[in-house]
Design a protein around this motif. Sequence first.
Motif, PDB file in Angstrom:
ATOM      1  N   LEU A 166      -5.090   6.331  10.587  1.00  0.00           N
ATOM      2  CA  LEU A 166      -3.721   5.891  10.918  1.00  0.00           C
ATOM      3  C   LEU A 166      -3.066   5.344   9.637  1.00  0.00           C
ATOM      4  O   LEU A 166      -3.747   5.008   8.673  1.00  0.00           O
ATOM      5  N   ASP A 167      -1.717   5.212   9.671  1.00  0.00           N
ATOM      6  CA  ASP A 167      -0.987   4.793   8.470  1.00  0.00           C
ATOM      7  C   ASP A 167      -1.509   3.475   7.902  1.00  0.00           C
ATOM      8  O   ASP A 167      -1.692   3.343   6.690  1.00  0.00           O
ATOM      9  N   GLY A 168      -1.747   2.501   8.787  1.00  0.00           N
ATOM     10  CA  GLY A 168      -2.226   1.196   8.330  1.00  0.00           C
ATOM     11  C   GLY A 168      -3.568   1.330   7.620  1.00  0.00           C
ATOM     12  O   GLY A 168      -3.830   0.647   6.618  1.00  0.00           O
ATOM     13  N   GLY A 169      -4.411   2.217   8.130  1.00  0.00           N
ATOM     14  CA  GLY A 169      -5.717   2.461   7.516  1.00  0.00           C
ATOM     15  C   GLY A 169      -5.579   3.117   6.156  1.00  0.00           C
ATOM     16  O   GLY A 169      -6.344   2.843   5.235  1.00  0.00           O
ATOM     17  N   ARG A 170      -4.567   3.965   6.019  1.00  0.00           N
ATOM     18  CA  ARG A 170      -4.315   4.607   4.723  1.00  0.00           C
ATOM     19  C   ARG A 170      -3.805   3.584   3.714  1.00  0.00           C
ATOM     20  O   ARG A 170      -4.154   3.627   2.538  1.00  0.00           O
ATOM     21  N   VAL A 171      -2.960   2.652   4.211  1.00  0.00           N
ATOM     22  CA  VAL A 171      -2.479   1.580   3.332  1.00  0.00           C
ATOM     23  C   VAL A 171      -3.685   0.768   2.860  1.00  0.00           C
ATOM     24  O   VAL A 171      -3.841   0.493   1.662  1.00  0.00           O
ATOM     25  N   LEU A 172      -4.567   0.429   3.794  1.00  0.00           N
ATOM     26  CA  LEU A 172      -5.774  -0.324   3.455  1.00  0.00           C
ATOM     27  C   LEU A 172      -6.614   0.437   2.429  1.00  0.00           C
ATOM     28  O   LEU A 172      -7.069  -0.123   1.429  1.00  0.00           O
ATOM     29  N   ARG A 173      -6.791   1.754   2.670  1.00  0.00           N
ATOM     30  CA  ARG A 173      -7.590   2.536   1.735  1.00  0.00           C
ATOM     31  C   ARG A 173      -6.973   2.532   0.339  1.00  0.00           C
ATOM     32  O   ARG A 173      -7.674   2.406  -0.656  1.00  0.00           O
ATOM     33  N   SER A 174      -5.637   2.651   0.287  1.00  0.00           N
ATOM     34  CA  SER A 174      -4.996   2.709  -1.026  1.00  0.00           C
ATOM     35  C   SER A 174      -5.206   1.394  -1.783  1.00  0.00           C
ATOM     36  O   SER A 174      -5.410   1.404  -2.991  1.00  0.00           O
ATOM     37  N   VAL A 175      -5.190   0.273  -1.043  1.00  0.00           N
ATOM     38  CA  VAL A 175      -5.385  -1.027  -1.693  1.00  0.00           C
ATOM     39  C   VAL A 175      -6.823  -1.142  -2.207  1.00  0.00           C
ATOM     40  O   VAL A 175      -7.062  -1.517  -3.359  1.00  0.00           O
ATOM     41  N   LEU A 176      -7.802  -0.755  -1.351  1.00  0.00           N
ATOM     42  CA  LEU A 176      -9.209  -0.802  -1.767  1.00  0.00           C
ATOM     43  C   LEU A 176      -9.461   0.130  -2.944  1.00  0.00           C
ATOM     44  O   LEU A 176     -10.166  -0.199  -3.898  1.00  0.00           O
ATOM     45  N   TRP A 177      -8.860   1.313  -2.859  1.00  0.00           N
ATOM     46  CA  TRP A 177      -8.983   2.337  -3.890  1.00  0.00           C
ATOM     47  C   TRP A 177      -8.467   1.788  -5.225  1.00  0.00           C
ATOM     48  O   TRP A 177      -9.101   1.902  -6.272  1.00  0.00           O
ATOM     49  N   GLY A 178      -7.291   1.134  -5.170  1.00  0.00           N
ATOM     50  CA  GLY A 178      -6.694   0.557  -6.368  1.00  0.00           C
ATOM     51  C   GLY A 178      -7.555  -0.567  -6.941  1.00  0.00           C
ATOM     52  O   GLY A 178      -7.662  -0.723  -8.166  1.00  0.00           O
ATOM     53  N   MET A 179      -8.203  -1.344  -6.035  1.00  0.00           N
ATOM     54  CA  MET A 179      -9.009  -2.489  -6.478  1.00  0.00           C
ATOM     55  C   MET A 179     -10.216  -2.058  -7.310  1.00  0.00           C
ATOM     56  O   MET A 179     -10.494  -2.602  -8.362  1.00  0.00           O
TER      57      MET A 179
END
Length: 376
Positions: A166-179
Amino acid sequence: MFGKRFTLLKIFGFQVWIDFSWLILGLLITWTLADGLFPQNYRGLSTMSYWLMGVGGALGLLFSIVFHELWHSLIARKFGLPIKGITLFIFGGVAEMTDEPRSPKAEFFMAIAGPISSIILGLSLLGLRFLLVGSGWSRAVTGVVGYLAFLNLILAGFNLLPAFPLDGGRVLRSVLWGMKNNIRWATHIASQIGAGFGALLIVIGVFDLIFGNFIGGIWMFLIGMFLRSASQTSYQQLLIRRALEGESVRKFMVSDPVTVSPSISLKTLVEDYIFKHHYKMYPVVDRGELIGCITLDQVKQVPKENWPQHRVEEMARNCSDKNTIGPDEDVMKALSTMNRTNASRLMVVEGNVLVGVIALKDVMKLLSLKMDLEKI
Ligand SMILES: [Zn+2]
């Protein structure tokens, strides 16, 4: 993932498809609105008004989902990601990407664009409702507008759940990915949380069923199941992509494939080739020159008793980018072509010459060996 679908419209260069499952959903929603929600909340209107409101509500829902997915698609295009189109199916809509986002930033903005557009649309509709009520419009109209305002806010809220994909999960992934700059780890965590949310919805659905909320319970249960399988599939797809990225078709192809001559009959093709080799596709080669291919599906179009009278060349299909690929292309491209055209084998062609055949089965076999050895 999708069954039969047809084109609804084309907008900003994106094709919008509607899956047959959505039509069932549309009818169900019209009925629920016309027979339940609107009569309960707006008493004293005619049956006809309720049905018109129901149809308006269902069409408005359709519009709201397309609007949401369109914003995902527009932002994706801004970041250079090709979008195949938008498909509406029973659990809503999906903008089909042919590739994954290249950077955490691209993923973040693409994912957040949908819910933000829904919130803006929802608040605008809420404002419109106040204006309409103020200027004395009928309750049938203001009722539908109010329902759609509420619906868009719910759509945004649900999609913002941090449950990948879901979109929220993709936002979460992008933040983790960036970290950590590690997309595999980020996807693993995000899809675990997605699967957890799926399980939670299934449990809530079962409780709903036990306590008599039948329709709501079934919905929760189905959405939970869908979310679980979607989160796992997304993670597996990422692993496959990682394992195969940069590998060429040549490495996976069979270089001396079984070919057929254009002059043999369909009967000979079936008896001497299909029954013997069990492939679904055979390149048709005439004196060293590739002229096309013949597939099991094409043979099936001719009644069995007519097989002796028809020759392969009458039924052969010309070479195109749907059934061929170059030997130095990326194997991921071959997989995406197979996925798009539902073919399990492609002809590997260099110029006009057949150099091999690549089969889905062989790619998968090598993939599992590779994943086993490298423990990626
Ligand atoms: Zn979305």
